[in-house]
Design an enzyme around this catalytic site. Structure first.
Site, PDB file in Angstrom:
ATOM      1  N   GLY A 118     -11.143  -8.492   6.075  1.00 56.50           N
ATOM      2  CA  GLY A 118     -11.019  -7.808   4.784  1.00 56.50           C
ATOM      3  C   GLY A 118     -10.001  -8.488   3.872  1.00 56.50           C
ATOM      4  O   GLY A 118      -9.352  -7.828   3.069  1.00 56.50           O
ATOM      5  N   ARG A 164     -10.602 -14.834   1.352  1.00 60.15           N
ATOM      6  CA  ARG A 164     -11.461 -15.143   0.204  1.00 60.15           C
ATOM      7  C   ARG A 164     -11.511 -16.647  -0.007  1.00 60.15           C
ATOM      8  O   ARG A 164     -10.637 -17.377   0.486  1.00 60.15           O
ATOM      9  CB  ARG A 164     -10.911 -14.478  -1.060  1.00 60.15           C
ATOM     10  CG  ARG A 164     -11.238 -13.005  -1.159  1.00 60.15           C
ATOM     11  CD  ARG A 164     -10.806 -12.476  -2.507  1.00 60.15           C
ATOM     12  NE  ARG A 164     -11.025 -11.050  -2.633  1.00 60.15           N
ATOM     13  CZ  ARG A 164     -12.160 -10.495  -3.072  1.00 60.15           C
ATOM     14  NH1 ARG A 164     -13.194 -11.262  -3.429  1.00 60.15           N
ATOM     15  NH2 ARG A 164     -12.268  -9.188  -3.168  1.00 60.15           N
ATOM     16  N   HIS A 186      -2.320 -11.264   2.526  1.00 60.02           N
ATOM     17  CA  HIS A 186      -1.212 -10.439   2.022  1.00 60.02           C
ATOM     18  C   HIS A 186       0.143 -11.000   2.440  1.00 60.02           C
ATOM     19  O   HIS A 186       1.163 -10.686   1.831  1.00 60.02           O
ATOM     20  CB  HIS A 186      -1.304  -9.012   2.568  1.00 60.02           C
ATOM     21  CG  HIS A 186      -2.223  -8.140   1.779  1.00 60.02           C
ATOM     22  ND1 HIS A 186      -2.224  -8.090   0.412  1.00 60.02           N
ATOM     23  CD2 HIS A 186      -3.166  -7.255   2.177  1.00 60.02           C
ATOM     24  CE1 HIS A 186      -3.120  -7.223  -0.001  1.00 60.02           C
ATOM     25  NE2 HIS A 186      -3.716  -6.705   1.057  1.00 60.02           N
ATOM     26  N   TYR A 201     -18.711  -3.877   1.743  1.00 61.14           N
ATOM     27  CA  TYR A 201     -19.018  -2.459   1.600  1.00 61.14           C
ATOM     28  C   TYR A 201     -20.195  -2.273   0.661  1.00 61.14           C
ATOM     29  O   TYR A 201     -20.342  -2.994  -0.314  1.00 61.14           O
ATOM     30  CB  TYR A 201     -17.833  -1.696   0.982  1.00 61.14           C
ATOM     31  CG  TYR A 201     -16.497  -2.025   1.591  1.00 61.14           C
ATOM     32  CD1 TYR A 201     -16.095  -1.407   2.766  1.00 61.14           C
ATOM     33  CD2 TYR A 201     -15.644  -2.937   0.986  1.00 61.14           C
ATOM     34  CE1 TYR A 201     -14.870  -1.702   3.326  1.00 61.14           C
ATOM     35  CE2 TYR A 201     -14.416  -3.235   1.545  1.00 61.14           C
ATOM     36  CZ  TYR A 201     -14.029  -2.612   2.716  1.00 61.14           C
ATOM     37  OH  TYR A 201     -12.819  -2.903   3.266  1.00 61.14           O
ATOM     38  N   TYR A 232       0.824  -1.205   0.000  1.00 64.39           N
ATOM     39  CA  TYR A 232       0.000   0.000   0.000  1.00 64.39           C
ATOM     40  C   TYR A 232       0.865   1.264   0.000  1.00 64.39           C
ATOM     41  O   TYR A 232       0.369   2.368   0.165  1.00 64.39           O
ATOM     42  CB  TYR A 232      -0.916  -0.011   1.232  1.00 64.39           C
ATOM     43  CG  TYR A 232      -1.929  -1.146   1.192  1.00 64.39           C
ATOM     44  CD1 TYR A 232      -3.234  -0.940   0.746  1.00 64.39           C
ATOM     45  CD2 TYR A 232      -1.564  -2.430   1.570  1.00 64.39           C
ATOM     46  CE1 TYR A 232      -4.146  -1.978   0.695  1.00 64.39           C
ATOM     47  CE2 TYR A 232      -2.474  -3.478   1.518  1.00 64.39           C
ATOM     48  CZ  TYR A 232      -3.769  -3.243   1.081  1.00 64.39           C
ATOM     49  OH  TYR A 232      -4.673  -4.273   1.023  1.00 64.39           O
TER      50      TYR A 232
HETATM   51  C1  LIG Z   1      -7.110  -5.231   2.470  1.00 64.51           C
HETATM   52  S1  LIG Z   1      -6.505  -4.081   3.663  1.00 64.51           S
HETATM   53  C2  LIG Z   1      -7.826  -4.215   4.794  1.00 64.51           C
HETATM   54  C3  LIG Z   1      -7.939  -3.141   5.786  1.00 64.51           C
HETATM   55  C4  LIG Z   1      -9.239  -3.173   6.630  1.00 64.51           C
HETATM   56  N1  LIG Z   1      -9.298  -4.344   7.496  1.00 64.51           N
HETATM   57  C5  LIG Z   1     -10.446  -3.110   5.738  1.00 64.51           C
HETATM   58  O1  LIG Z   1     -11.215  -4.075   5.638  1.00 64.51           O
HETATM   59  O2  LIG Z   1     -10.653  -2.067   5.120  1.00 64.51           O
HETATM   60  C6  LIG Z   1      -5.194  -5.080   4.332  1.00 64.51           C
HETATM   61  C7  LIG Z   1      -4.347  -4.403   5.378  1.00 64.51           C
HETATM   62  O3  LIG Z   1      -3.428  -5.379   5.927  1.00 64.51           O
HETATM   63  C8  LIG Z   1      -2.210  -4.705   6.198  1.00 64.51           C
HETATM   64  N2  LIG Z   1      -1.098  -5.679   6.290  1.00 64.51           N
HETATM   65  C9  LIG Z   1      -0.620  -6.483   5.301  1.00 64.51           C
HETATM   66  N3  LIG Z   1       0.424  -7.203   5.743  1.00 64.51           N
HETATM   67  C10 LIG Z   1       0.624  -6.849   7.057  1.00 64.51           C
HETATM   68  C11 LIG Z   1       1.549  -7.263   8.043  1.00 64.51           C
HETATM   69  N4  LIG Z   1       2.509  -8.163   7.796  1.00 64.51           N
HETATM   70  N5  LIG Z   1       1.472  -6.699   9.284  1.00 64.51           N
HETATM   71  C12 LIG Z   1       0.508  -5.764   9.546  1.00 64.51           C
HETATM   72  N6  LIG Z   1      -0.414  -5.330   8.632  1.00 64.51           N
HETATM   73  C13 LIG Z   1      -0.349  -5.865   7.398  1.00 64.51           C
HETATM   74  C14 LIG Z   1      -2.048  -3.768   5.027  1.00 64.51           C
HETATM   75  O4  LIG Z   1      -1.125  -2.728   5.306  1.00 64.51           O
HETATM   76  C15 LIG Z   1      -3.487  -3.285   4.808  1.00 64.51           C
HETATM   77  O5  LIG Z   1      -3.757  -2.069   5.457  1.00 64.51           O
END
Ligand SMILES: C[S@@+](CC[C@H](N)C(=O)[O-])C[C@H]1O[C@@H](n2cnc3c(N)ncnc32)[C@H](O)[C@@H]1O
Length: 289
Positions: A143, A181, A148, A199, A25
């Site tokens: 989410g 998913r 990720h 959403y 991001y």
């Molecule tokens: C798809 S977004 C979802 C955010 C929120 N939960 C939503 O539904 O809108 C995924 C989030 O996971 C965070 N993320 C990914 N890998 C991570 C990690 N290793 N440690 C902490 N956060 C992480 C990303 O920075 C991102 O903000």
């Protein structure tokens, strides 16, 4: 040196540095779109909001840790519902929006007390040690966030380390709510449903899906999002590790213990009511010692 799937394929939009934590991001593109198109705090579907709030209340939860708070949408909704929140994320570009909202609403006690920290799941327990106290009533990772985290060594050690950290942050009897998913279906069909269950977005979204096989195993799924509406258009790429349901469930029980209570939901409903859901949501309880 072992090559990994995300080193042979461009897993994020071009121009995003891969130093340190692989923050997909980091260019701020998805974060901006999250606010405008997807993540407005009032636009959660009733299905999602009622599912989450009712479940947390049924379980008697008060103090929550949101480990993937992103722009803060879930955390804000839960603060408004009377829960106490510690919210963390690895991406400062995403956190910026959560911090802004906390500042704007600082006169409301719930927001004044809202703790927001930058933290990475791989080091989470150490990152937020001062805030854990007797443990949280619930840890939420929602989410499709957990996917990720890539499998950098091919043996899911990072996934296990992160889930162990989530478990350690819970008090005995506390619950982890974590979703992904339906990758079994994505791997079978090669496509991702674009309709959002989380959403109420009025903006059209298309998700072009690619699956990368590495050493014969599906190891990385990339989703190219096209989001359009209100004369604005945005494209960004996010990549995910394709968690298969059976393996993911086994991994949760390896860490929480075979006797731990585990319940699976599909698209925020009991599994008996849904066939082939777009999302799986796992609830797993830390054993009381
Ligand atoms: C798809 S977004 C979802 C955010 C929120 N939960 C939503 O539904 O809108 C995924 C989030 O996971 C965070 N993320 C990914 N890998 C991570 C990690 N290793 N440690 C902490 N956060 C992480 C990303 O920075 C991102 O903000």
């Amino acid at each position: 040196m072992t090559a990994t799937a995300d080193s042979v394929f461009l897993a994020r939009s071009e121009g995003i540095s891969a130093e340190g934590v692989r923050d997909q991001y980091a260019d701020g593109k998805a974060a901006k779109v999250w606010e405008i198109f997807i993540g407005d705090k009032n636009s959660r579907t009733d299905n999602y909001k009622n599912f989450l709030v009712d479940l947390l209340r049924q379980k008697g939860c008060k103090r929550l840790l949101d480990v993937a708070c992103g722009t803060g949408v879930d955390s804000i909704m839960l603060l408004e519902e009377g829960f106490e929140l510690v919210s963390v994320d690895a991406s400062d570009k995403m956190l910026k929006y959560a911090l802004k909202e906390r500042w704007n609403r600082r006169k409301e006690p719930a927001f004044d007390n809202w703790i927001i920290e930058e933290a990475n799941w791989l080091t989470l327990y150490d990152d937020i040690q001062d805030h854990i106290k007797d443990g949280f009533d619930a840890v939420i990772c929602l989410g499709n966030s957990f996917a990720h985290l890539m499998d950098s060594f091919g043996d899911q050690r990072g996934h296990k380390q992160a889930i162990t950290n989530f478990q350690k942050c819970l008090k005995p009897g506390g619950v982890l709510l974590i979703d992904h998913r339906n990758y079994d279906n994505i791997l079978e069909t090669g496509s991702t449903p674009a309709k959002s269950l989380y959403y109420n977005t009025s903006h059209t979204a298309d998700i072009k899906t690619s699956v990368l096989f590495y050493c014969g195993k599906p190891t990385l799924v990339s989703m190219d999002y096209l989001i359009e509406g209100n004369k604005l258009s945005s494209e960004f790429r996010l990549s995910y590790y394709p968690h298969e349901l059976k393996r993911f469930t086994e991994m949760l029980l390896e860490i929480f213990g075979a006797q731990a209570k585990h319940k699976l939901y599909g698209d925020f409903k009991d599994m008996s009511l849904v066939q082939n859901p777009a999302f799986y949501i796992h609830l797993v309880e830390r054993i009381r010692s």
